[in-house]
Design a protein around this motif. Structure first.
Motif, PDB file in Angstrom:
ATOM      1  N   PRO A  11       5.013  -3.205 -22.951  1.00  0.00           N
ATOM      2  CA  PRO A  11       4.234  -2.736 -21.035  1.00  0.00           C
ATOM      3  C   PRO A  11       4.751  -3.736 -19.842  1.00  0.00           C
ATOM      4  O   PRO A  11       4.438  -3.035 -18.537  1.00  0.00           O
ATOM      5  CB  PRO A  11       2.816  -1.535 -20.966  1.00  0.00           C
ATOM      6  CG  PRO A  11       2.670  -1.844 -22.355  1.00  0.00           C
ATOM      7  CD  PRO A  11       3.557  -3.004 -23.339  1.00  0.00           C
ATOM      8  N   ARG A  12       4.265  -4.596 -21.027  1.00  0.00           N
ATOM      9  CA  ARG A  12       4.656  -5.964 -19.169  1.00  0.00           C
ATOM     10  C   ARG A  12       6.640  -6.135 -18.622  1.00  0.00           C
ATOM     11  O   ARG A  12       6.308  -6.637 -17.954  1.00  0.00           O
ATOM     12  CB  ARG A  12       4.250  -7.252 -20.446  1.00  0.00           C
ATOM     13  CG  ARG A  12       3.216  -7.702 -20.924  1.00  0.00           C
ATOM     14  CD  ARG A  12       3.180  -8.723 -21.546  1.00  0.00           C
ATOM     15  NE  ARG A  12       3.724  -8.923 -22.547  1.00  0.00           N
ATOM     16  CZ  ARG A  12       5.076  -9.796 -22.868  1.00  0.00           C
ATOM     17  NH1 ARG A  12       4.377 -10.824 -22.445  1.00  0.00           N
ATOM     18  NH2 ARG A  12       5.579  -9.814 -24.039  1.00  0.00           N
ATOM     19  N   TYR A  13       7.426  -5.534 -19.237  1.00  0.00           N
ATOM     20  CA  TYR A  13       8.155  -5.741 -19.075  1.00  0.00           C
ATOM     21  C   TYR A  13       8.602  -4.063 -18.185  1.00  0.00           C
ATOM     22  O   TYR A  13       7.959  -3.278 -18.626  1.00  0.00           O
ATOM     23  CB  TYR A  13       9.717  -5.250 -19.946  1.00  0.00           C
ATOM     24  CG  TYR A  13       9.533  -6.057 -21.207  1.00  0.00           C
ATOM     25  CD1 TYR A  13      10.240  -7.734 -20.498  1.00  0.00           C
ATOM     26  CD2 TYR A  13       9.267  -6.096 -22.032  1.00  0.00           C
ATOM     27  CE1 TYR A  13      10.656  -8.288 -21.682  1.00  0.00           C
ATOM     28  CE2 TYR A  13       9.820  -7.285 -23.128  1.00  0.00           C
ATOM     29  CZ  TYR A  13      10.101  -8.234 -23.394  1.00  0.00           C
ATOM     30  OH  TYR A  13      10.833  -9.123 -24.081  1.00  0.00           O
ATOM     31  N   SER A  14       9.042  -4.515 -16.818  1.00  0.00           N
ATOM     32  CA  SER A  14       9.049  -3.779 -15.982  1.00  0.00           C
ATOM     33  C   SER A  14      10.250  -4.596 -15.187  1.00  0.00           C
ATOM     34  O   SER A  14      10.873  -5.024 -15.054  1.00  0.00           O
ATOM     35  CB  SER A  14       7.927  -3.594 -14.840  1.00  0.00           C
ATOM     36  OG  SER A  14       7.931  -4.830 -14.124  1.00  0.00           O
ATOM     37  N   GLN A  15      10.812  -3.535 -14.737  1.00  0.00           N
ATOM     38  CA  GLN A  15      12.579  -3.180 -13.739  1.00  0.00           C
ATOM     39  C   GLN A  15      12.240  -4.460 -12.358  1.00  0.00           C
ATOM     40  O   GLN A  15      10.798  -3.436 -11.737  1.00  0.00           O
ATOM     41  CB  GLN A  15      13.452  -2.380 -13.167  1.00  0.00           C
ATOM     42  CG  GLN A  15      14.404  -2.448 -12.465  1.00  0.00           C
ATOM     43  CD  GLN A  15      15.171  -1.364 -12.036  1.00  0.00           C
ATOM     44  OE1 GLN A  15      14.856   0.161 -12.307  1.00  0.00           O
ATOM     45  NE2 GLN A  15      15.867  -1.344 -11.248  1.00  0.00           N
ATOM     46  N   PHE A  16      12.422  -4.729 -12.542  1.00  0.00           N
ATOM     47  CA  PHE A  16      12.255  -5.426 -10.342  1.00  0.00           C
ATOM     48  C   PHE A  16      13.004  -4.995  -9.490  1.00  0.00           C
ATOM     49  O   PHE A  16      13.967  -4.442  -9.541  1.00  0.00           O
ATOM     50  CB  PHE A  16      12.609  -7.040 -10.381  1.00  0.00           C
ATOM     51  CG  PHE A  16      13.540  -7.444  -9.264  1.00  0.00           C
ATOM     52  CD1 PHE A  16      11.348  -8.074  -8.151  1.00  0.00           C
ATOM     53  CD2 PHE A  16      14.192  -7.815  -8.440  1.00  0.00           C
ATOM     54  CE1 PHE A  16      11.432  -8.024  -7.180  1.00  0.00           C
ATOM     55  CE2 PHE A  16      13.533  -8.424  -7.069  1.00  0.00           C
ATOM     56  CZ  PHE A  16      12.730  -8.673  -6.437  1.00  0.00           C
ATOM     57  N   ALA A  17      12.374  -4.398  -8.505  1.00  0.00           N
ATOM     58  CA  ALA A  17      12.594  -3.181  -7.713  1.00  0.00           C
ATOM     59  C   ALA A  17      13.389  -3.924  -6.328  1.00  0.00           C
ATOM     60  O   ALA A  17      12.587  -4.849  -5.619  1.00  0.00           O
ATOM     61  CB  ALA A  17      11.389  -2.789  -6.637  1.00  0.00           C
ATOM     62  N   ARG A  18      14.447  -4.552  -6.485  1.00  0.00           N
ATOM     63  CA  ARG A  18      15.450  -5.076  -5.315  1.00  0.00           C
ATOM     64  C   ARG A  18      14.631  -4.549  -4.337  1.00  0.00           C
ATOM     65  O   ARG A  18      15.202  -3.589  -3.770  1.00  0.00           O
ATOM     66  CB  ARG A  18      16.514  -4.959  -5.518  1.00  0.00           C
ATOM     67  CG  ARG A  18      17.154  -6.104  -6.372  1.00  0.00           C
ATOM     68  CD  ARG A  18      18.710  -6.812  -6.621  1.00  0.00           C
ATOM     69  NE  ARG A  18      19.165  -4.867  -7.180  1.00  0.00           N
ATOM     70  CZ  ARG A  18      20.512  -5.070  -7.598  1.00  0.00           C
ATOM     71  NH1 ARG A  18      21.103  -5.832  -6.843  1.00  0.00           N
ATOM     72  NH2 ARG A  18      21.026  -3.690  -8.050  1.00  0.00           N
ATOM     73  N   LEU A  19      14.980  -4.585  -2.891  1.00  0.00           N
ATOM     74  CA  LEU A  19      14.477  -4.760  -1.540  1.00  0.00           C
ATOM     75  C   LEU A  19      16.551  -3.795  -1.315  1.00  0.00           C
ATOM     76  O   LEU A  19      17.092  -5.006  -1.258  1.00  0.00           O
ATOM     77  CB  LEU A  19      14.637  -5.795  -0.308  1.00  0.00           C
ATOM     78  CG  LEU A  19      13.918  -4.890   0.838  1.00  0.00           C
ATOM     79  CD1 LEU A  19      12.639  -4.680   0.905  1.00  0.00           C
ATOM     80  CD2 LEU A  19      13.710  -7.177   1.758  1.00  0.00           C
ATOM     81  N   LYS A  20      15.698  -2.884  -0.793  1.00  0.00           N
ATOM     82  CA  LYS A  20      18.004  -1.898   0.057  1.00  0.00           C
ATOM     83  C   LYS A  20      16.992  -1.850   1.365  1.00  0.00           C
ATOM     84  O   LYS A  20      16.275  -1.222   1.214  1.00  0.00           O
ATOM     85  CB  LYS A  20      17.288  -0.757  -1.554  1.00  0.00           C
ATOM     86  CG  LYS A  20      18.452   0.232  -0.690  1.00  0.00           C
ATOM     87  CD  LYS A  20      19.084   0.821  -1.844  1.00  0.00           C
ATOM     88  CE  LYS A  20      20.228   2.566  -1.793  1.00  0.00           C
ATOM     89  NZ  LYS A  20      20.088   3.087  -2.753  1.00  0.00           N
ATOM     90  N   VAL A  21      18.326  -1.742   1.932  1.00  0.00           N
ATOM     91  CA  VAL A  21      18.291  -1.875   3.195  1.00  0.00           C
ATOM     92  C   VAL A  21      19.767  -0.946   3.154  1.00  0.00           C
ATOM     93  O   VAL A  21      20.597  -1.100   3.309  1.00  0.00           O
ATOM     94  CB  VAL A  21      18.494  -2.587   4.248  1.00  0.00           C
ATOM     95  CG1 VAL A  21      18.582  -2.833   5.878  1.00  0.00           C
ATOM     96  CG2 VAL A  21      17.015  -3.852   4.174  1.00  0.00           C
ATOM     97  N   GLY A  22      19.197   0.261   3.318  1.00  0.00           N
ATOM     98  CA  GLY A  22      20.651   1.548   3.267  1.00  0.00           C
ATOM     99  C   GLY A  22      20.196   2.496   3.388  1.00  0.00           C
ATOM    100  O   GLY A  22      18.743   2.766   3.414  1.00  0.00           O
ATOM    101  N   ASN A  39      23.570  -9.129  -1.279  1.00  0.00           N
ATOM    102  CA  ASN A  39      24.395  -8.606  -1.715  1.00  0.00           C
ATOM    103  C   ASN A  39      24.705  -7.751  -0.792  1.00  0.00           C
ATOM    104  O   ASN A  39      23.900  -6.892  -0.824  1.00  0.00           O
ATOM    105  CB  ASN A  39      25.114  -8.679  -2.865  1.00  0.00           C
ATOM    106  CG  ASN A  39      24.225  -7.760  -4.177  1.00  0.00           C
ATOM    107  OD1 ASN A  39      23.227  -7.677  -4.124  1.00  0.00           O
ATOM    108  ND2 ASN A  39      25.190  -6.691  -4.181  1.00  0.00           N
ATOM    109  N   ALA A  40      26.217  -7.474  -0.697  1.00  0.00           N
ATOM    110  CA  ALA A  40      26.588  -5.355   0.066  1.00  0.00           C
ATOM    111  C   ALA A  40      26.539  -4.898  -1.161  1.00  0.00           C
ATOM    112  O   ALA A  40      28.308  -5.563  -1.621  1.00  0.00           O
ATOM    113  CB  ALA A  40      26.874  -5.748   1.540  1.00  0.00           C
ATOM    114  N   ARG A  41      26.391  -3.724  -1.120  1.00  0.00           N
ATOM    115  CA  ARG A  41      28.177  -2.975  -2.047  1.00  0.00           C
ATOM    116  C   ARG A  41      27.076  -1.834  -2.037  1.00  0.00           C
ATOM    117  O   ARG A  41      26.033  -0.379  -1.501  1.00  0.00           O
ATOM    118  CB  ARG A  41      27.900  -3.008  -3.445  1.00  0.00           C
ATOM    119  CG  ARG A  41      28.059  -2.716  -4.792  1.00  0.00           C
ATOM    120  CD  ARG A  41      28.432  -3.332  -5.824  1.00  0.00           C
ATOM    121  NE  ARG A  41      29.271  -4.022  -5.701  1.00  0.00           N
ATOM    122  CZ  ARG A  41      29.249  -5.420  -7.507  1.00  0.00           C
ATOM    123  NH1 ARG A  41      28.936  -4.678  -8.603  1.00  0.00           N
ATOM    124  NH2 ARG A  41      30.491  -5.581  -7.301  1.00  0.00           N
TER     125      ARG A  41
END
Length: 189
Positions: free
Chosen positions: A29-40, A68-70
């Motif tokens: 449980p120490r592993y967790s997805q990094f939540a990127r900041l999303k603008v959109g 980055n943009a995608r």
């Protein structure tokens, strides 16, 4: 002195980044997805939704490690977000650009394990359609961009390469966990 450890999963859309991150979290449980900041707009699960103003403020103080943009959105890896992710455990950062890997490895000091997840284009198409994506064509264009990205950065080295068509998510998670244990000098089972 032990250095903070993080994982970077690089690969095209539908190569298994979410699935393997879930398997890692089940393993430890120490592993967790990094939540990127999303603008959109669009999918918000797995992201910290933000505004253009927030992004400008982070950029103004030098706290944007990579942007980055995608898919018509802007995605940022920000220093305060990475700090919080390390405070909580072992962040797993999903990236689809080699420049993003370099920016993170060079811009945020930690022991980053860089893992290439790969699947053929037709598998991305099948997985995208199978999970109900409404933008499969855009994901295939991103697969093409990822393939091109690899071709323009031939010197990129990977700590681990996983073919997600032949390796189960659980096996991939075990391989990644073993890699981090080896890098930390811990005995492996």
């Amino acid at each position: 002195m032990s250095q903070k450890q993080g994982v970077i999963l690089y690969g095209p859309p539908a190569s298994g980044k979410d699935t393997i991150t879930h398997a890692l979290a089940e393993l430890d449980p120490r592993y967790s997805q990094f939540a990127r900041l999303k603008v959109g707009t669009g999918k918000s699960a797995g992201y910290r939704m933000g505004s253009e103003e927030q992004l400008r403020q982070l950029e103004a103080v030098g706290d944007v490690v990579y942007v980055n943009a995608r898919y018509g959105n802007t995605y940022a890896i920000d220093r305060p977000g990475v700090d919080a992710a390390f405070a909580a455990g072992v962040p797993v950062v999903h990236l689809g650009q080699v420049d993003g890997i370099r920016a993170l490895v060079d811009g945020y000091p930690a022991d980053w394990s860089v893992v290439l997840l790969w699947c053929p284009r037709e598998v991305t198409e099948q997985r995208s359609a199978g999970r109900g994506d409404s933008d499969t064509a855009a994901r295939l264009a991103a697969w093409d961009a990822t393939r091109e990205d690899l071709g323009t950065h031939p010197g990129t080295t990977w700590d681990l390469t996983v073919d997600t068509t032949t390796t189960t998510p659980q096996d991939a998670a075990r391989l990644i966990d073993q890699l981090l244990a080896q890098r930390a000098g811990a005995p492996t089972v």
